[in-house]
Scaffold this motif. Structure first.
Motif, mmCIF file in Angstrom:
data_model
loop_
_atom_site.group_PDB
_atom_site.id
_atom_site.type_symbol
_atom_site.label_atom_id
_atom_site.label_comp_id
_atom_site.label_asym_id
_atom_site.label_seq_id
_atom_site.Cartn_x
_atom_site.Cartn_y
_atom_site.Cartn_z
ATOM 1 N N UNK A 102 43.791 33.842 53.290
ATOM 2 C CA UNK A 102 42.623 32.724 53.341
ATOM 3 C C UNK A 102 42.534 32.654 52.125
ATOM 4 N N UNK A 103 41.897 33.867 51.451
ATOM 5 C CA UNK A 103 41.213 33.938 49.977
ATOM 6 C C UNK A 103 41.965 33.669 49.345
ATOM 7 N N UNK A 104 43.629 34.326 49.133
ATOM 8 C CA UNK A 104 44.091 33.722 48.545
ATOM 9 C C UNK A 104 44.891 32.028 48.497
ATOM 10 N N UNK A 105 44.878 31.761 49.651
ATOM 11 C CA UNK A 105 45.188 30.188 49.296
ATOM 12 C C UNK A 105 44.343 29.622 49.251
ATOM 13 N N UNK A 106 42.952 29.826 49.795
ATOM 14 C CA UNK A 106 41.685 28.766 49.721
ATOM 15 C C UNK A 106 40.827 28.738 49.196
ATOM 16 N N UNK A 107 40.995 29.826 48.293
ATOM 17 C CA UNK A 107 39.810 30.543 46.920
ATOM 18 C C UNK A 107 39.858 30.629 45.643
ATOM 19 N N UNK A 108 40.759 31.761 45.419
ATOM 20 C CA UNK A 108 41.575 32.144 44.893
ATOM 21 C C UNK A 108 42.340 30.909 43.616
ATOM 22 N N UNK A 109 42.912 30.277 43.403
ATOM 23 C CA UNK A 109 44.012 29.183 42.559
ATOM 24 C C UNK A 109 42.367 29.439 42.050
ATOM 25 N N UNK A 110 41.084 28.186 42.578
ATOM 26 C CA UNK A 110 39.631 27.505 41.438
ATOM 27 C C UNK A 110 39.219 29.104 40.659
ATOM 28 N N UNK A 111 39.723 29.827 41.374
ATOM 29 C CA UNK A 111 38.293 30.917 41.220
ATOM 30 C C UNK A 111 39.454 31.713 39.536
ATOM 31 N N UNK A 112 40.625 32.294 39.670
ATOM 32 C CA UNK A 112 41.282 32.042 38.653
ATOM 33 C C UNK A 112 40.700 31.254 37.652
ATOM 34 N N UNK A 113 41.043 30.264 37.381
ATOM 35 C CA UNK A 113 40.814 28.779 36.522
ATOM 36 C C UNK A 113 38.934 29.684 35.583
ATOM 37 N N UNK A 114 38.890 29.803 36.108
ATOM 38 C CA UNK A 114 37.234 30.086 35.783
ATOM 39 C C UNK A 114 37.461 31.072 34.376
ATOM 40 N N UNK A 115 38.387 32.291 34.245
ATOM 41 C CA UNK A 115 37.906 32.758 33.555
ATOM 42 C C UNK A 115 39.911 33.278 32.392
ATOM 43 N N UNK A 116 40.195 33.205 31.486
ATOM 44 C CA UNK A 116 41.824 33.256 31.798
ATOM 45 C C UNK A 116 41.688 35.153 31.728
ATOM 46 N N UNK A 117 40.959 35.910 31.225
ATOM 47 C CA UNK A 117 40.930 37.556 31.430
ATOM 48 C C UNK A 117 40.760 37.840 32.749
ATOM 49 N N UNK A 118 40.427 36.977 33.660
ATOM 50 C CA UNK A 118 39.389 37.480 34.920
ATOM 51 C C UNK A 118 41.050 38.179 36.010
ATOM 52 N N UNK A 119 41.116 39.080 36.761
ATOM 53 C CA UNK A 119 41.952 40.157 37.465
ATOM 54 C C UNK A 119 41.482 40.236 38.760
ATOM 55 N N UNK A 120 42.247 39.919 39.230
ATOM 56 C CA UNK A 120 42.558 39.881 41.027
ATOM 57 C C UNK A 120 43.166 41.287 41.017
ATOM 58 N N UNK A 121 43.083 42.041 41.513
ATOM 59 C CA UNK A 121 43.680 43.402 42.271
ATOM 60 C C UNK A 121 43.403 43.810 43.399
ATOM 61 N N UNK A 122 44.884 43.969 44.110
ATOM 62 C CA UNK A 122 44.654 44.044 45.703
ATOM 63 C C UNK A 122 44.595 45.138 45.912
ATOM 64 N N UNK A 123 44.811 46.035 46.849
ATOM 65 C CA UNK A 123 45.330 47.819 47.281
ATOM 66 C C UNK A 123 45.061 47.841 47.966
ATOM 67 N N UNK A 124 46.035 49.035 48.997
ATOM 68 C CA UNK A 124 46.287 49.210 50.548
ATOM 69 C C UNK A 124 47.409 49.332 51.157
ATOM 70 N N UNK A 125 47.630 50.364 52.298
ATOM 71 C CA UNK A 125 48.964 50.368 52.503
ATOM 72 C C UNK A 125 48.996 49.704 53.612
ATOM 73 N N UNK A 126 50.410 49.790 53.331
ATOM 74 C CA UNK A 126 51.719 48.991 54.026
ATOM 75 C C UNK A 126 52.042 47.209 53.661
ATOM 76 N N UNK A 127 51.062 47.292 52.322
ATOM 77 C CA UNK A 127 51.294 46.181 51.698
ATOM 78 C C UNK A 127 52.259 45.013 52.022
#
Length: 400
Positions: A245-270
């Motif tokens: 939900x976050x990646x589909x509905x929110x992240x596309x607008x968030x990553x436009x805020x700052x070209x240097x902004x990075x979103x890291x996701x981690x976890x088992x069984x990705x």
């Protein structure tokens, strides 16, 4: 005080919510001189080679495990429909495992036997038949509530109907078992009230996630900014759905805020879909060797859960590492936090956008929230305080 703890998976290494809760329970009680025996179902899904465990906590307990395949299979699920059992729970029972537990109970007398979660409760009859110990049930969450919430979000009608069926079966089992114990431990005040509502008549106390703060040492030179991060097991459906939900509905607008902004996701069984997501600013790490070090190296924690129950251990860990956590109300449920002071709450795409924008444009804001977050978890989640309270209840039960 001789205590037997039953778990539905081996809590070594303590690398996710359930193992961390159990591990720190054992660690804290050992420090107080409690004699601990651990009996664990070693499932295929979370299989641990017990010969490879090198941990001082492990070395100081009496350990027994039983390898069991608890994976869902079509025929088992189908035949279960025509029984009166909860398929979620019955998969964890095995006659040979019960025999091993019976042998343990005959070899040693225990003062207290603690069931860590609903999935070891099928062994309750074996315990009652072979021990006079005081028996405690620790509810890591309200299991049927988790499945009810998952069913609500399922769009495919046949699957939603089946999930609702599983939730009903689970609710019947969970509510029927609760009064068969001498004591119940809830993980949050909200869960305590929920357990009382479905008819709990025995003593019930709240024991939240305990942390040993010696493990949570902050290196202020390491965090990179601006960075967002999420960490959680991706084989747990609420984590996967929330992140989608976050990646589909929110992240596309968030990553436009700052070209240097990075979103890291981690976890088992990705899941593969996350690695294939079309975003240059998304970094998918998969399972990380050291979760605490991963948390330390990033700035703002994102927890977009839309379903679930209990208490999110990773949020507690993030707060312990002085992170600004932006989470849904569902994710923060059970944590004694104050929105805007030691956590930020966002339940819609717009609220997530505004919260993240505020943190990026005003770094002092996320620093302040992180500092307050550490104070909050030190107040409510200290391993020594929680362990002493637990031992006091053990002693009262045994002497009653």
């Amino acid at each position: 005080m001789k205590t037997l703890i039953l778990t539905n998976r081996v809590p070594f290494p303590p690398n996710s919510g359930y193992p961390i809760v159990v591990y720190n329970t054992i660690k804290g009680l050992l420090r107080l001189g409690v004699d601990i025996t651990l009996f664990s179902i070693n499932t295929n899904k979370h299989r641990v080679d017990t010969d490879d465990i090198y941990d001082p906590v492990f070395e100081n307990i009496n350990f027994h495990s039983f390898n069991l395949d608890t994976e869902v299979n079509v025929w088992g699920a189908l035949f279960n429909i025509f029984s009166n059992e909860s398929y979620n729970v019955s998969r964890y029972f095995d006659d040979d495992a019960a025999k091993l537990l019976e042998d343990i109970l005959k070899e040693k007398q225990f003062d207290v036997i603690q069931f860590e979660g609903l999935f070891v409760v099928p062994y309750l009859d074996i315990v009652k038949a072979n021990s006079s110990a005081k028996i405690i049930y620790r509810a890591h969450n309200i299991e049927f509530d988790v499945w009810e919430r998952i069913a609500i979000t399922e769009r495919f009608t046949p699957r939603r109907k089946y999930l609702q069926f599983l939730a009903r079966r689970l609710k019947i089992y969970e509510t029927e078992q609760i009064n068969r114990f001498h004591q119940v431990f809830a993980i949050s005040e909200q869960d305590r009230h929920a357990i009382l509502r479905f008819g709990c008549e025995v003593g019930i106390e709240v024991f939240p996630v305990a942390l040993d703060f010696e493990r949570y040492v902050i290196n202020t030179a390491k965090p990179s900014f601006p960075t967002l991060f999420h960490i959680g097991s991706m084989d747990w459906r609420p984590n996967k759905e929330g992140l989608e939900w976050f990646l589909d509905e929110i992240w596309p607008d968030i990553e436009k805020l700052n070209s240097e902004l990075r979103f890291y996701i981690a976890g088992k069984n990705m899941q593969r879909e996350f690695f294939e997501y079309d975003s240059d600013n998304l970094v998918v790490e998969g399972e990380v060797f050291d979760a605490v070090e991963f948390i330390n190296s990033k700035s703002i924690m994102i927890v977009p859960l839309l379903s679930g129950s209990g208490m999110r251990v990773k949020i507690i860990e993030g707060m312990a590492m002085k992170k600004c956590v932006i989470a849904t109300s569902m994710a923060a449920e059970g944590i004694r936090c104050e929105p805007g002071k030691d956590i930020m709450i966002a339940d819609t795409a717009d609220e997530f956008y505004r919260s993240i924008l505020q943190c990026i444009t005003n770094p002092n804001k996320w620093h302040e929230i992180g500092e307050n977050a550490r104070k909050t978890v030190e107040r409510d989640h200290d391993i020594s305080t929680i362990s002493e309270r637990m031992l006091n209840i053990y002693q009262k039960l045994v002497s009653a």
